[in-house]
Design an enzyme around this catalytic site. Structure first.
Site, PDB file in Angstrom:
ATOM      1  N   GLY A   8       0.797  -1.236   0.000  1.00 48.78           N
ATOM      2  CA  GLY A   8       0.000   0.000   0.000  1.00 48.78           C
ATOM      3  C   GLY A   8       0.822   1.275   0.000  1.00 48.78           C
ATOM      4  O   GLY A   8       0.258   2.371  -0.092  1.00 48.78           O
ATOM      5  N   GLY A  10       3.250   1.600  -2.288  1.00 51.96           N
ATOM      6  CA  GLY A  10       3.778   1.679  -3.650  1.00 51.96           C
ATOM      7  C   GLY A  10       2.949   2.590  -4.543  1.00 51.96           C
ATOM      8  O   GLY A  10       2.018   3.260  -4.088  1.00 51.96           O
ATOM      9  N   ILE A  12       0.780   1.986  -7.184  1.00 61.29           N
ATOM     10  CA  ILE A  12      -0.643   1.676  -7.319  1.00 61.29           C
ATOM     11  C   ILE A  12      -1.279   1.567  -5.930  1.00 61.29           C
ATOM     12  O   ILE A  12      -2.376   2.076  -5.685  1.00 61.29           O
ATOM     13  CB  ILE A  12      -0.845   0.369  -8.124  1.00 61.29           C
ATOM     14  N   VAL A  57       5.595  -9.597   3.055  1.00 63.95           N
ATOM     15  CA  VAL A  57       4.525 -10.613   2.975  1.00 63.95           C
ATOM     16  C   VAL A  57       5.070 -12.035   3.115  1.00 63.95           C
ATOM     17  O   VAL A  57       4.296 -12.958   3.313  1.00 63.95           O
ATOM     18  CB  VAL A  57       3.702 -10.553   1.660  1.00 63.95           C
ATOM     19  N   ALA A  78       4.232  -6.671  -4.707  1.00 65.14           N
ATOM     20  CA  ALA A  78       4.848  -7.519  -5.734  1.00 65.14           C
ATOM     21  C   ALA A  78       6.097  -6.847  -6.256  1.00 65.14           C
ATOM     22  O   ALA A  78       6.273  -5.640  -6.116  1.00 65.14           O
ATOM     23  CB  ALA A  78       3.881  -7.738  -6.896  1.00 65.14           C
ATOM     24  N   SER A 120      -1.838  -9.155 -13.830  1.00 67.67           N
ATOM     25  CA  SER A 120      -1.196  -8.403 -14.904  1.00 67.67           C
ATOM     26  C   SER A 120      -1.538  -8.982 -16.266  1.00 67.67           C
ATOM     27  O   SER A 120      -1.687 -10.192 -16.427  1.00 67.67           O
ATOM     28  CB  SER A 120       0.316  -8.443 -14.727  1.00 67.67           C
ATOM     29  N   TYR A 180       8.884 -12.615 -14.661  1.00 71.85           N
ATOM     30  CA  TYR A 180       7.844 -11.861 -13.957  1.00 71.85           C
ATOM     31  C   TYR A 180       6.467 -12.389 -14.341  1.00 71.85           C
ATOM     32  O   TYR A 180       5.602 -12.620 -13.488  1.00 71.85           O
ATOM     33  CB  TYR A 180       7.977 -10.368 -14.300  1.00 71.85           C
ATOM     34  N   ASN A 209      -1.103  -1.339 -18.805  1.00 72.26           N
ATOM     35  CA  ASN A 209       0.054  -0.500 -18.470  1.00 72.26           C
ATOM     36  C   ASN A 209      -0.406   0.691 -17.639  1.00 72.26           C
ATOM     37  O   ASN A 209      -0.935   1.653 -18.195  1.00 72.26           O
ATOM     38  CB  ASN A 209       0.756  -0.025 -19.743  1.00 72.26           C
TER      39      ASN A 209
HETATM   40  C1  UD1 Z   1       4.196  -3.597 -18.558  1.00 74.63           C
HETATM   41  C2  UD1 Z   1       4.881  -3.775 -17.225  1.00 74.63           C
HETATM   42  C3  UD1 Z   1       4.446  -5.009 -16.561  1.00 74.63           C
HETATM   43  C4  UD1 Z   1       2.957  -4.998 -16.439  1.00 74.63           C
HETATM   44  C5  UD1 Z   1       2.374  -4.885 -17.825  1.00 74.63           C
HETATM   45  C6  UD1 Z   1       0.894  -4.838 -17.783  1.00 74.63           C
HETATM   46  C7  UD1 Z   1       7.111  -3.136 -16.684  1.00 74.63           C
HETATM   47  C8  UD1 Z   1       8.548  -3.240 -17.037  1.00 74.63           C
HETATM   48  N1  UD1 Z   1       6.307  -3.828 -17.447  1.00 74.63           N
HETATM   49  O1  UD1 Z   1       4.641  -4.555 -19.457  1.00 74.63           O
HETATM   50  O2  UD1 Z   1       5.015  -5.054 -15.282  1.00 74.63           O
HETATM   51  O3  UD1 Z   1       2.500  -6.155 -15.830  1.00 74.63           O
HETATM   52  O4  UD1 Z   1       2.820  -3.683 -18.411  1.00 74.63           O
HETATM   53  O5  UD1 Z   1       0.467  -5.189 -19.044  1.00 74.63           O
HETATM   54  O6  UD1 Z   1       6.711  -2.459 -15.767  1.00 74.63           O
HETATM   55  N2  UD1 Z   1       9.998   0.315 -24.431  1.00 74.63           N
HETATM   56  C9  UD1 Z   1      10.577   1.350 -25.153  1.00 74.63           C
HETATM   57  N3  UD1 Z   1      11.580   2.078 -24.558  1.00 74.63           N
HETATM   58  C10 UD1 Z   1      12.002   1.846 -23.278  1.00 74.63           C
HETATM   59  C11 UD1 Z   1      11.395   0.792 -22.545  1.00 74.63           C
HETATM   60  C12 UD1 Z   1      10.384   0.050 -23.151  1.00 74.63           C
HETATM   61  O7  UD1 Z   1      10.224   1.593 -26.295  1.00 74.63           O
HETATM   62  O8  UD1 Z   1      12.899   2.553 -22.807  1.00 74.63           O
HETATM   63  C13 UD1 Z   1       8.936  -0.479 -25.084  1.00 74.63           C
HETATM   64  C14 UD1 Z   1       9.146  -1.968 -24.910  1.00 74.63           C
HETATM   65  O9  UD1 Z   1       9.977  -2.459 -25.919  1.00 74.63           O
HETATM   66  C15 UD1 Z   1       7.728  -2.492 -25.018  1.00 74.63           C
HETATM   67  C16 UD1 Z   1       6.867  -1.344 -24.495  1.00 74.63           C
HETATM   68  O10 UD1 Z   1       7.699  -0.207 -24.470  1.00 74.63           O
HETATM   69  O11 UD1 Z   1       7.398  -2.717 -26.365  1.00 74.63           O
HETATM   70  C17 UD1 Z   1       6.295  -1.559 -23.130  1.00 74.63           C
HETATM   71  O12 UD1 Z   1       7.329  -1.825 -22.230  1.00 74.63           O
HETATM   72  P1  UD1 Z   1       7.109  -2.057 -20.666  1.00 74.63           P
HETATM   73  O13 UD1 Z   1       6.262  -1.015 -20.075  1.00 74.63           O
HETATM   74  O14 UD1 Z   1       8.456  -2.246 -20.076  1.00 74.63           O
HETATM   75  O15 UD1 Z   1       6.459  -3.516 -20.631  1.00 74.63           O
HETATM   76  P2  UD1 Z   1       5.049  -4.155 -20.927  1.00 74.63           P
HETATM   77  O16 UD1 Z   1       5.308  -5.387 -21.685  1.00 74.63           O
HETATM   78  O17 UD1 Z   1       4.075  -3.237 -21.539  1.00 74.63           O
END
Ligand code: UD1
Length: 352
Positions: A8, A10, A12, A57, A78, A120, A180, A209
């Site tokens: 709580g 963090g 979110i 936890v 998490a 997720s 993850y 996201n």
């Molecule tokens: C994200 C979260 C994941 C969460 C999910 C919910 C992270 C790392 N990932 O996953 O925890 O459960 O959403 O759906 O928090 N990218 C760039 N530039 C960067 C970094 C990333 O272009 O500097 C791109 C990546 O290649 C990817 C996209 O952005 O295509 C999304 O990346 P990211 O937010 O890391 O991961 P998700 O797979 O969306």
């Protein structure tokens, strides 16, 4: 309600704490204040009246104490993100799966039967696609050779032809593509087993996201929105991987907090032993390139650079169908992408 809110403190979790407290519920936060998210000097900013216990936890005794007098648990604690490498795996599994198992065992002993679990979209892997010839298909992991050659779109696993990305529904089979994601799938299975064995009720909210104020700044564990937001703040161009055409659904943290409140309210009316998953997305699909451009524009920063880099654990497109959450729990996303990003471009991040 008397709610134990793990995680709580963090990003979110603190938005949920504020929302629950504003709705008049008694909230007890259990949070380990992990250094990756709460760097030294980080201020704990919980609403008035919210009780705080610092603890992990995975520690059964602390969890037992935290559960006293509680009617429902909202489990947000998490370790998130892609991480650095496989050396992170024990921590992901420890925090997410062992931690959940310890919590569930303690809930069974304490006869606490209501659980909202932070899930997720990563559990779906590459998500759902349509092939003109073969209908709905689930492509396998993208090949390194394809990614290196700039072929980012996953082809049809049967005929190799281009695919059309679709919205993922909750009954889609899990297909975790990184550690993850695997830990989040296991967490759901543990919660489902607990519900059957103890007569508990579970709602899993599979977040898309999530972005918004208080997001941790850029670390290997941070989502792309915070990485781009931090780049804009430093006066740098956001670095967009692949060709920027990756599709995501960016959902505001305030809407996610509201979904948790709706889920907690709904649990009391559910049959013992029930387990149900809900996608939590805004319903607006955007590419990563569009998100970078929106943030750079709103933040007055340099326009994004498309680098062509890729990460093996990434999926190409993943977008949720959140109809079930809207229909069954009467949830509505309130923050539009344009407004949310314009605000986020100037909002403080955690650790700044
Ligand atoms: C994200 C979260 C994941 C969460 C999910 C919910 C992270 C790392 N990932 O996953 O925890 O459960 O959403 O759906 O928090 N990218 C760039 N530039 C960067 C970094 C990333 O272009 O500097 C791109 C990546 O290649 C990817 C996209 O952005 O295509 C999304 O990346 P990211 O937010 O890391 O991961 P998700 O797979 O969306």
């Amino acid at each position: 309600m008397d709610v134990l809110l793990t995680g709580g403190a963090g990003f979110i979790g603190s938005a949920i704490a504020a929302r629950l407290a504003a709705a008049g519920h008694r909230v007890r936060v259990l949070d380990a204040l992990l250094p990756a998210v709460h760097p030294a000097g980080g201020v704990l900013n919980l609403p008035d009246g919210v009780e705080f216990i610092r603890g992990d936890v995975r520690d059964g005794e602390t969890v037992e104490r935290a559960l006293r007098g509680v009617t429902a648990v909202c489990h947000q604690a998490a370790m998130v993100g892609l991480g650095l490498d496989l050396d992170d795996a024990p921590d992901y599994v420890g925090c997410n799966d062992l931690g959940t198992a310890v919590l569930l065992a303690a809930m069974a002993r304490a006869k606490v039967t209501e659980l909202v679990l932070a899930g997720s979209m990563v559990v779906y892997g590459e998500g759902s696609y349509r092939c003109a010839e073969h209908g709905t298909v689930a492509p396998g992991p993208r090949r390194t050779a394809d990614l290196s050659a700039g072929r980012f779109e996953p082809p049809c696993p049967r005929c190799g032809e281009p695919l059309e990305p679709c919205l993922v529904e909750e009954d889609t089979a899990p297909d975790p593509r990184n550690v993850y994601a695997a830990s989040k799938v296991a967490q759901e299975h543990l919660a489902s087993a607990w519900a059957r064995a103890s007569g508990g009720r579970v709602i899993v909210l599979r977040y898309h996201n999530v972005y918004g104020p208080g997001m941790p700044r850029d670390t290997p564990y941070a989502g792309v929105a915070s990485i781009f937001r931090s780049a804009v703040a430093r006066g740098e161009a956001p670095r967009v991987f692949e060709d920027g055409g990756q599709r995501r659904d960016f959902v505001h943290v305030a809407d996610v907090a509201e979904a948790n409140l709706a889920a907690l309210r709904a649990l009391a009316g559910r049959e013992p032993g029930t387990f149900r998953c809900y996608n939590v997305g805004s319903g607006q699909v955007h590419t990563v390139g569009e998100m970078a451009a929106a943030l750079a524009l709103a933040g007055g920063g340099r326009p994004p650079v498309v680098t062509g880099q890729y990460r093996l654990g990434d999926v190409r497109h993943i977008t949720a169908d959140s109809r079930r959450l809207r229909e069954e729990l009467a949830w509505r996303p309130e923050v539009a992408f344009e407004d949310g990003m314009a605000d986020f471009a100037h909002a403080p991040l955690r650790g700044e």
